[in-house]
Scaffold this active site. Structure first.
Site, short mmCIF file in Angstrom:
data_model
loop_
_atom_site.label_atom_id
_atom_site.label_comp_id
_atom_site.label_asym_id
_atom_site.label_seq_id
_atom_site.Cartn_x
_atom_site.Cartn_y
_atom_site.Cartn_z
N ASP A 1 18.40 -23.55 -9.79
CA ASP A 1 16.65 -23.68 -10.32
C ASP A 1 17.03 -23.98 -11.98
OD1 ASP A 1 16.20 -23.45 -7.70
OD2 ASP A 1 14.79 -21.75 -8.09
N TYR B 1 6.85 -18.42 10.71
CA TYR B 1 7.82 -18.80 11.69
C TYR B 1 8.32 -17.61 11.48
CZ TYR B 1 9.71 -19.29 6.88
OH TYR B 1 10.28 -18.60 5.59
#
Length: 201
Positions: free
Chosen positions: A100, A23
């Site tokens: 996280d 991308y």
């Protein structure tokens, strides 16, 4: 799809236990490519897995477009991917986890940083409502656990779908081929938080 639209698209080339994603970034000035594969050589006590040689071996049977892209992928970075099953233990007294530390997730829904930001907003609002940080932490965790766990397990599931082999891959491909390029109904909830999550304190 027009050439301009194609140049702005996220392309995912999926194969057995591997994929390549491509991308544009920085307004099209750069083109990002990431090759992901499940290593056959992983051991928890060694770092000698997920090597460039293993990448070449795993992608050797890919289509020509993918094989042509491999030499353009930098080999100076290697990110092992790990997650874990959701846990209810985000808070211990006056200690709280977020991001996280609370909910490590795979990249397949692109939500790691997003969920950390949602945590930060929820935690900030809870700290504004409660004078005792322990109460604020408990309220924050209670608000965030279910949504984060759903996204965490959803990301793992999307990775499993992406890396299917055999008949599973055939069914996945048929399903994706039947969808329009803007059809995200099955995951739109990820980017549309419940009203309670966005209401000002």
């Amino acid at each position: 799809m027009s050439q301009h639209a194609a140049s702005e698209a996220v392309m995912v080339w999926a194969g057995p236990r591997m994929h390549l994603v491509q991308y544009p970034v920085r307004r099209g000035e750069l083109y990002n490519q990431v090759a992901v594969f499940e290593s056959d050589h992983y051991t928890p006590d060694s770092d000698a897995w997920g090597t460039g040689a293993e990448l070449e071996e795993r992608f050797a049977g890919a289509c020509r477009t993918v094989r042509d892209a491999l030499p353009l992928i930098a080999r100076d970075r290697r990110w092992p991917l790990f997650d874990r099953l959701p846990t209810d233990k985000w808070v211990h007294g006056r200690i709280a986890l977020l991001g996280d530390a609370a909910h490590p997730m795979l990249q397949y829904l692109a939500q790691g940083a997003c969920q950390a930001l949602e945590d930060a907003v929820a935690l900030g609002r809870a700290l504004g409502r409660f004078s005792d940080p322990a109460d604020a932490f408990a309220a924050y965790a209670g608000q965030r656990r279910e949504r984060a766990a759903r996204i965490q397990t959803g990301a793992r599931r999307f990775g499993e779908i992406c890396h299917l082999e055999g008949m599973g891959a055939t069914l996945r491909n048929a399903l994706f081929a039947s969808r329009g390029p803007d059809d995200f109904d099955d995951v739109s909830w990820v980017w549309t938080p419940a009203p309670a999550a966005v209401t000002a304190p």
